[in-house]
Design a protein around this motif. Sequence first.
Motif, PDB file in Angstrom:
ATOM      1  N   ALA A  62      10.333   7.289   5.286  1.00  0.00           N
ATOM      2  CA  ALA A  62      10.633   7.382   6.717  1.00  0.00           C
ATOM      3  C   ALA A  62       9.359   7.614   7.524  1.00  0.00           C
ATOM      4  N   ALA A  63       8.478   8.481   7.023  1.00  0.00           N
ATOM      5  CA  ALA A  63       7.214   8.751   7.720  1.00  0.00           C
ATOM      6  C   ALA A  63       6.345   7.500   7.781  1.00  0.00           C
ATOM      7  N   VAL A  64       6.303   6.734   6.712  1.00  0.00           N
ATOM      8  CA  VAL A  64       5.516   5.494   6.690  1.00  0.00           C
ATOM      9  C   VAL A  64       6.120   4.475   7.656  1.00  0.00           C
ATOM     10  N   LEU A  65       7.441   4.354   7.656  1.00  0.00           N
ATOM     11  CA  LEU A  65       8.100   3.363   8.512  1.00  0.00           C
ATOM     12  C   LEU A  65       7.864   3.635   9.991  1.00  0.00           C
ATOM     13  N   SER A 104      19.308  -5.537  12.983  1.00  0.00           N
ATOM     14  CA  SER A 104      17.990  -5.532  13.617  1.00  0.00           C
ATOM     15  C   SER A 104      16.978  -4.797  12.739  1.00  0.00           C
ATOM     16  N   LEU A 105      15.714  -4.887  13.118  1.00  0.00           N
ATOM     17  CA  LEU A 105      14.662  -4.165  12.401  1.00  0.00           C
ATOM     18  C   LEU A 105      14.882  -2.661  12.510  1.00  0.00           C
ATOM     19  N   ASP A 106      15.288  -2.177  13.684  1.00  0.00           N
ATOM     20  CA  ASP A 106      15.562  -0.744  13.821  1.00  0.00           C
ATOM     21  C   ASP A 106      16.682  -0.308  12.874  1.00  0.00           C
ATOM     22  N   ASP A 107      17.737  -1.112  12.771  1.00  0.00           N
ATOM     23  CA  ASP A 107      18.832  -0.785  11.854  1.00  0.00           C
ATOM     24  C   ASP A 107      18.361  -0.809  10.401  1.00  0.00           C
ATOM     25  N   LEU A 108      17.565  -1.822  10.070  1.00  0.00           N
ATOM     26  CA  LEU A 108      17.045  -1.947   8.711  1.00  0.00           C
ATOM     27  C   LEU A 108      16.175  -0.754   8.342  1.00  0.00           C
ATOM     28  N   THR A 109      15.248  -0.378   9.226  1.00  0.00           N
ATOM     29  CA  THR A 109      14.346   0.730   8.884  1.00  0.00           C
ATOM     30  C   THR A 109      15.107   2.048   8.778  1.00  0.00           C
ATOM     31  N   ALA A 110      16.140   2.242   9.599  1.00  0.00           N
ATOM     32  CA  ALA A 110      16.955   3.459   9.480  1.00  0.00           C
ATOM     33  C   ALA A 110      17.639   3.502   8.115  1.00  0.00           C
ATOM     34  N   ASP A 111      18.166   2.365   7.679  1.00  0.00           N
ATOM     35  CA  ASP A 111      18.812   2.290   6.372  1.00  0.00           C
ATOM     36  C   ASP A 111      17.819   2.546   5.243  1.00  0.00           C
ATOM     37  N   LEU A 112      16.648   1.942   5.329  1.00  0.00           N
ATOM     38  CA  LEU A 112      15.637   2.127   4.285  1.00  0.00           C
ATOM     39  C   LEU A 112      15.173   3.577   4.217  1.00  0.00           C
ATOM     40  N   ALA A 113      14.994   4.210   5.380  1.00  0.00           N
ATOM     41  CA  ALA A 113      14.580   5.617   5.413  1.00  0.00           C
ATOM     42  C   ALA A 113      15.647   6.502   4.781  1.00  0.00           C
ATOM     43  N   GLN A 114      16.907   6.229   5.081  1.00  0.00           N
ATOM     44  CA  GLN A 114      17.993   7.014   4.504  1.00  0.00           C
ATOM     45  C   GLN A 114      18.074   6.807   2.995  1.00  0.00           C
ATOM     46  N   ALA A 150       0.826  -1.217   0.000  1.00  0.00           N
ATOM     47  CA  ALA A 150       0.000   0.000   0.000  1.00  0.00           C
ATOM     48  C   ALA A 150       0.856   1.260   0.000  1.00  0.00           C
ATOM     49  N   GLY A 151       0.668   2.139   0.993  1.00  0.00           N
ATOM     50  CA  GLY A 151       1.385   3.406   1.051  1.00  0.00           C
ATOM     51  C   GLY A 151       2.893   3.248   1.144  1.00  0.00           C
ATOM     52  N   ALA A 152       3.354   2.162   1.728  1.00  0.00           N
ATOM     53  CA  ALA A 152       4.798   1.913   1.804  1.00  0.00           C
ATOM     54  C   ALA A 152       5.357   1.665   0.406  1.00  0.00           C
ATOM     55  N   ARG A 153       4.600   0.946  -0.415  1.00  0.00           N
ATOM     56  CA  ARG A 153       5.020   0.694  -1.797  1.00  0.00           C
ATOM     57  C   ARG A 153       5.127   2.010  -2.566  1.00  0.00           C
TER      58      ARG A 153
END
Length: 84
Positions: A47-50, A30-40, A12-15
Amino acid sequence: MTQDHLTVRYFAGARAAAGRSEETTPAGRSLDDLTADLAQRHGDRLAAVLRVASFLVDGVTCHDRQAPLPGGATIDVLPPFAGG
């Protein structure tokens, strides 16, 4: 998928925010590390969706965002859904 990578699937919105439905990324974090990388990598919109998304690791809700993600896992990014 090899054991040294993760598959990240966006819904959905993440896509829409990521500009893709799926990607692979190195494992061993970790998931926190992964989401930080994806946001960057993908910017403020993702980043807002994550920040508000739920995450499934191989189909199971992830409760420990600091635990190492297993290599070869599939991570589903599920933003809040409207409707009923």
